[in-house]
Scaffold this active site. Structure first.
Site, PDB file in Angstrom:
ATOM      1  N   ASP A  73      15.915  -0.948 -15.585  1.00 25.49           N
ATOM      2  CA  ASP A  73      16.115  -1.967 -16.615  1.00 25.49           C
ATOM      3  C   ASP A  73      16.500  -3.311 -15.996  1.00 25.49           C
ATOM      4  O   ASP A  73      17.495  -3.417 -15.274  1.00 25.49           O
ATOM      5  CB  ASP A  73      17.246  -1.512 -17.557  1.00 25.49           C
ATOM      6  CG  ASP A  73      17.479  -2.498 -18.677  1.00 25.49           C
ATOM      7  OD1 ASP A  73      16.676  -2.500 -19.632  1.00 25.49           O
ATOM      8  OD2 ASP A  73      18.443  -3.289 -18.598  1.00 25.49           O
ATOM      9  N   TYR A  78      18.992 -11.770 -15.641  1.00 24.47           N
ATOM     10  CA  TYR A  78      19.765 -11.214 -14.526  1.00 24.47           C
ATOM     11  C   TYR A  78      19.432 -11.905 -13.202  1.00 24.47           C
ATOM     12  O   TYR A  78      20.138 -11.716 -12.207  1.00 24.47           O
ATOM     13  CB  TYR A  78      19.524  -9.707 -14.340  1.00 24.47           C
ATOM     14  CG  TYR A  78      19.817  -8.852 -15.555  1.00 24.47           C
ATOM     15  CD1 TYR A  78      20.637  -9.308 -16.587  1.00 24.47           C
ATOM     16  CD2 TYR A  78      19.273  -7.573 -15.678  1.00 24.47           C
ATOM     17  CE1 TYR A  78      20.886  -8.520 -17.705  1.00 24.47           C
ATOM     18  CE2 TYR A  78      19.527  -6.784 -16.786  1.00 24.47           C
ATOM     19  CZ  TYR A  78      20.331  -7.267 -17.794  1.00 24.47           C
ATOM     20  OH  TYR A  78      20.579  -6.485 -18.896  1.00 24.47           O
ATOM     21  N   HIS A 134      15.750 -10.283 -25.539  1.00 25.79           N
ATOM     22  CA  HIS A 134      17.099  -9.929 -25.075  1.00 25.79           C
ATOM     23  C   HIS A 134      18.146 -10.128 -26.183  1.00 25.79           C
ATOM     24  O   HIS A 134      19.221  -9.532 -26.158  1.00 25.79           O
ATOM     25  CB  HIS A 134      17.451 -10.783 -23.847  1.00 25.79           C
ATOM     26  CG  HIS A 134      18.436 -10.166 -22.915  1.00 25.79           C
ATOM     27  ND1 HIS A 134      18.447 -10.394 -21.569  1.00 25.79           N
ATOM     28  CD2 HIS A 134      19.474  -9.327 -23.126  1.00 25.79           C
ATOM     29  CE1 HIS A 134      19.440  -9.722 -21.003  1.00 25.79           C
ATOM     30  NE2 HIS A 134      20.078  -9.068 -21.931  1.00 25.79           N
ATOM     31  N   SER A 167      16.670  -6.339 -28.343  1.00 21.16           N
ATOM     32  CA  SER A 167      17.980  -5.976 -27.814  1.00 21.16           C
ATOM     33  C   SER A 167      19.023  -6.796 -28.561  1.00 21.16           C
ATOM     34  O   SER A 167      18.762  -7.952 -28.928  1.00 21.16           O
ATOM     35  CB  SER A 167      18.024  -6.275 -26.312  1.00 21.16           C
ATOM     36  OG  SER A 167      19.305  -6.006 -25.782  1.00 21.16           O
ATOM     37  N   LEU A 218      30.078   3.245 -20.686  1.00 18.33           N
ATOM     38  CA  LEU A 218      31.305   3.712 -20.037  1.00 18.33           C
ATOM     39  C   LEU A 218      32.507   2.799 -20.271  1.00 18.33           C
ATOM     40  O   LEU A 218      33.523   2.915 -19.573  1.00 18.33           O
ATOM     41  CB  LEU A 218      31.044   3.906 -18.529  1.00 18.33           C
ATOM     42  CG  LEU A 218      29.921   4.886 -18.205  1.00 18.33           C
ATOM     43  CD1 LEU A 218      29.765   5.053 -16.695  1.00 18.33           C
ATOM     44  CD2 LEU A 218      30.174   6.246 -18.856  1.00 18.33           C
ATOM     45  N   THR A 261      22.898   2.949 -17.403  1.00 16.07           N
ATOM     46  CA  THR A 261      24.119   2.718 -16.654  1.00 16.07           C
ATOM     47  C   THR A 261      23.750   2.031 -15.351  1.00 16.07           C
ATOM     48  O   THR A 261      22.579   1.756 -15.089  1.00 16.07           O
ATOM     49  CB  THR A 261      24.894   4.025 -16.399  1.00 16.07           C
ATOM     50  OG1 THR A 261      26.188   3.703 -15.869  1.00 16.07           O
ATOM     51  CG2 THR A 261      24.183   4.939 -15.402  1.00 16.07           C
ATOM     52  N   LYS A 265      27.331   2.740  -6.238  1.00 16.53           N
ATOM     53  CA  LYS A 265      27.549   3.888  -5.339  1.00 16.53           C
ATOM     54  C   LYS A 265      26.428   4.922  -5.461  1.00 16.53           C
ATOM     55  O   LYS A 265      26.350   5.641  -6.470  1.00 16.53           O
ATOM     56  CB  LYS A 265      28.876   4.554  -5.690  1.00 16.53           C
ATOM     57  CG  LYS A 265      30.066   3.615  -5.597  1.00 16.53           C
ATOM     58  CD  LYS A 265      31.370   4.355  -5.887  1.00 16.53           C
ATOM     59  CE  LYS A 265      32.553   3.448  -5.673  1.00 16.53           C
ATOM     60  NZ  LYS A 265      32.715   2.440  -6.725  1.00 16.53           N
ATOM     61  N   ARG A 268      27.402   8.336  -6.719  1.00 15.31           N
ATOM     62  CA  ARG A 268      27.613   8.489  -8.157  1.00 15.31           C
ATOM     63  C   ARG A 268      26.265   8.632  -8.875  1.00 15.31           C
ATOM     64  O   ARG A 268      26.080   9.470  -9.748  1.00 15.31           O
ATOM     65  CB  ARG A 268      28.389   7.278  -8.692  1.00 15.31           C
ATOM     66  CG  ARG A 268      29.083   7.659  -9.950  1.00 15.31           C
ATOM     67  CD  ARG A 268      29.869   6.653 -10.718  1.00 15.31           C
ATOM     68  NE  ARG A 268      30.730   5.674 -10.210  1.00 15.31           N
ATOM     69  CZ  ARG A 268      32.067   5.748 -10.204  1.00 15.31           C
ATOM     70  NH1 ARG A 268      32.659   6.849 -10.590  1.00 15.31           N
ATOM     71  NH2 ARG A 268      32.793   4.741  -9.803  1.00 15.31           N
TER      72      ARG A 268
HETATM   73  N1  LIG Z   1      20.748  -5.939 -23.232  1.00 20.87           N
HETATM   74  C1  LIG Z   1      21.912  -6.426 -22.876  1.00 20.87           C
HETATM   75  O1  LIG Z   1      22.398  -7.433 -23.430  1.00 20.87           O
HETATM   76  C2  LIG Z   1      22.676  -5.762 -21.764  1.00 20.87           C
HETATM   77  C3  LIG Z   1      24.021  -6.118 -21.514  1.00 20.87           C
HETATM   78  C4  LIG Z   1      24.695  -5.455 -20.485  1.00 20.87           C
HETATM   79  C5  LIG Z   1      24.049  -4.488 -19.729  1.00 20.87           C
HETATM   80  N2  LIG Z   1      22.735  -4.186 -19.964  1.00 20.87           N
HETATM   81  C6  LIG Z   1      22.020  -3.197 -19.126  1.00 20.87           C
HETATM   82  O2  LIG Z   1      22.721  -1.968 -19.153  1.00 20.87           O
HETATM   83  C7  LIG Z   1      22.998  -1.547 -17.826  1.00 20.87           C
HETATM   84  C8  LIG Z   1      24.283  -0.749 -17.802  1.00 20.87           C
HETATM   85  O3  LIG Z   1      25.358  -1.540 -18.309  1.00 20.87           O
HETATM   86  P1  LIG Z   1      26.829  -1.431 -17.758  1.00 20.87           P
HETATM   87  O4  LIG Z   1      26.829  -1.749 -16.315  1.00 20.87           O
HETATM   88  O5  LIG Z   1      27.717  -2.205 -18.647  1.00 20.87           O
HETATM   89  O6  LIG Z   1      27.053   0.155 -17.920  1.00 20.87           O
HETATM   90  P2  LIG Z   1      28.238   1.176 -17.757  1.00 20.87           P
HETATM   91  O7  LIG Z   1      27.589   2.466 -17.463  1.00 20.87           O
HETATM   92  O8  LIG Z   1      29.140   1.129 -18.948  1.00 20.87           O
HETATM   93  O9  LIG Z   1      29.094   0.672 -16.529  1.00 20.87           O
HETATM   94  C9  LIG Z   1      28.688   0.853 -15.202  1.00 20.87           C
HETATM   95  C10 LIG Z   1      29.921   0.673 -14.341  1.00 20.87           C
HETATM   96  O10 LIG Z   1      30.779   1.765 -14.538  1.00 20.87           O
HETATM   97  C11 LIG Z   1      31.488   1.969 -13.342  1.00 20.87           C
HETATM   98  N3  LIG Z   1      32.007   3.347 -13.348  1.00 20.87           N
HETATM   99  C12 LIG Z   1      31.319   4.501 -13.463  1.00 20.87           C
HETATM  100  N4  LIG Z   1      32.149   5.559 -13.463  1.00 20.87           N
HETATM  101  C13 LIG Z   1      33.399   5.060 -13.319  1.00 20.87           C
HETATM  102  C14 LIG Z   1      34.686   5.654 -13.241  1.00 20.87           C
HETATM  103  N5  LIG Z   1      34.855   6.990 -13.320  1.00 20.87           N
HETATM  104  N6  LIG Z   1      35.757   4.846 -13.107  1.00 20.87           N
HETATM  105  C15 LIG Z   1      35.607   3.498 -13.032  1.00 20.87           C
HETATM  106  N7  LIG Z   1      34.392   2.866 -13.103  1.00 20.87           N
HETATM  107  C16 LIG Z   1      33.313   3.650 -13.253  1.00 20.87           C
HETATM  108  C17 LIG Z   1      30.461   1.723 -12.262  1.00 20.87           C
HETATM  109  O11 LIG Z   1      31.150   1.311 -11.102  1.00 20.87           O
HETATM  110  P3  LIG Z   1      30.704   1.744  -9.624  1.00 20.87           P
HETATM  111  O12 LIG Z   1      29.826   0.651  -9.131  1.00 20.87           O
HETATM  112  O13 LIG Z   1      32.012   1.804  -8.912  1.00 20.87           O
HETATM  113  O14 LIG Z   1      30.019   3.061  -9.708  1.00 20.87           O
HETATM  114  C18 LIG Z   1      29.617   0.606 -12.855  1.00 20.87           C
HETATM  115  O15 LIG Z   1      30.055  -0.660 -12.410  1.00 20.87           O
HETATM  116  C19 LIG Z   1      23.029  -2.827 -17.015  1.00 20.87           C
HETATM  117  O16 LIG Z   1      22.787  -2.604 -15.646  1.00 20.87           O
HETATM  118  C20 LIG Z   1      21.927  -3.623 -17.670  1.00 20.87           C
HETATM  119  O17 LIG Z   1      20.664  -3.243 -17.134  1.00 20.87           O
HETATM  120  C21 LIG Z   1      22.058  -4.796 -20.976  1.00 20.87           C
END
Ligand SMILES: NC(=O)c1ccc[n+]([C@@H]2O[C@H](COP(=O)([O-])OP(=O)(O)OC[C@H]3O[C@@H](n4cnc5c(N)ncnc54)[C@H](OP(=O)(O)O)[C@@H]3O)[C@@H](O)[C@H]2O)c1
Length: 312
Positions: A73, A78, A134, A167, A218, A261, A265, A268
């Protein structure tokens, strides 16, 4: 095969999840299949204009593909479509086995066709599997939103985007599109976690046969910690012998939702890929998390477009 309306059934394909080596895809309303679990290149990896190519991100993304991620994604916003394209090129996995999403800016007024051409050129791809608006905030009128959707339909017609969707759309935005759409959105990618369940937005999507994908699943362990679901996530992680992250991801999957997600790492990412297909929450566990989650409200993204207590 997962089906949009098949929430909380043991499994739409009739196969016990314990016998699966991967999560079955979801069939979209246009007949295309989308992998239910995705690796995202936003927002943690966002790159500012003019920054050099991020070789670490190329390496990490290539690793994600090697590990088994097929749904990738990305977004114009980005700033790292080039990195995704480079990782795809460097990977041994054939292009047609990947499902690649990108998005046109949520806020910028621009030509849809020029923006799309520029995305494809940065990705160095002939087509994307999914092209998304978006967000709806670039439009000042219903007509402007409907015109952009007509442009998206033309792009789909050209074969350079296999599916089109949106989105961060609320029900009211989708209703505007549906008034004039020839092709309904295949999917709406929204922030979705126990503290942002969007009232009856999921029901609206199911009624209209529009899939939902979830970002920031998460939040309860990353940004809004010590909330009402933490204790139950911890108990369920112990019960299933997985981490709390996997409980959060499964809670989305077990409602028939695509989940995105990211992680810095590879270990992970590897664990998710091997463990997520091997267990499933019971309908009661899904419902218990939902009920506890409704005690708190938290939105991580696009907060300037919503009142603090807006749960839609
Ligand atoms: N359409 C939109 O407006 C929009 C907005 C935001 C995001 N997105 C998309 O959605 C994707 C995922 O979003 P998100 O990054 O917000 O998802 P998320 O799955 O909620 O968060 C990912 C983060 O969780 C951390 N994590 C995982 N397990 C953990 C634990 N046990 N303890 C602490 N931290 C932990 C990871 O850190 P580590 O690096 O340490 O593993 C990573 O930085 C993005 O990459 C993007 O492509 C879209």
């Amino acid at each position: 095969m997962n089906l949009i309306g098949a929430a909380w059934q043991p499994d739409a394909s009739g196969v016990s999840p314990k016998q699966q080596s991967s999560i079955p895809p979801l069939r979209l309303n246009d007949g295309n299949e989308i992998p239910m679990f995705a690796y995202g290149l936003g927002t943690a990896n966002k790159k500012n204009d003019g920054a050099p190519l991020d070789t670490d991100l190329i390496e990490l993304t290539k690793k994600a593909i090697d590990i088994g991620y097929r749904h990738l994604d990305c977004a114009e916003g980005y700033g790292n479509e080039e990195e995704l394209g480079a990782a795809v090129k460097a990977s041994a996995v054939p292009r047609e086995e990947l499902f690649i999403t990108t998005k046109i800016s949520a806020t910028k007024k621009q030509s849809t066709f020029e923006a799309f051409d520029a995305s494809l050129s940065r990705l160095k791809l002939e087509y994307v599997d999914l092209y998304l608006l978006h967000g709806p905030w670039f439009a000042d009128s219903e007509q402007e939103l409907q015109q952009r959707w007509a442009d998206m339909e033309a792009i789909r017609e050209s074969g350079r985007a296999k599916s089109i969707g949106v989105s961060n759309f609320l029900q009211e935005h989708i209703e505007v599109l549906l008034k004039t759409a020839k092709v309904p959105p295949a999917i709406n990618q929204i922030e979705f976690h126990p503290y942002l369940q969007h009232l009856d937005l999921l029901v609206f999507h199911r009624q209209n046969n529009i899939a939902v994908s979830c970002y920031s699943p998460l939040v309860p362990i990353t940004k809004a910690t010590d909330g009402p679901v933490n204790q139950l996530w911890d108990q369920l992680a112990k019960k299933y012998g997985v981490s709390e992250s996997e409980i959060g991801l499964r809670w989305c999957l077990d409602q028939g939702l695509v989940v995105l997600t990211t992680s810095s790492k590879p270990q992970r990412l590897q664990k998710y890929m091997s463990q997520l297909p091997c267990f499933k929450l019971t309908p009661k566990e899904v419902a218990d998390i939902s009920e506890l989650g409704r005690q708190k409200h938290f939105r991580l993204f696009w907060t300037s477009f919503f009142a603090p207590d807006d749960r839609r």
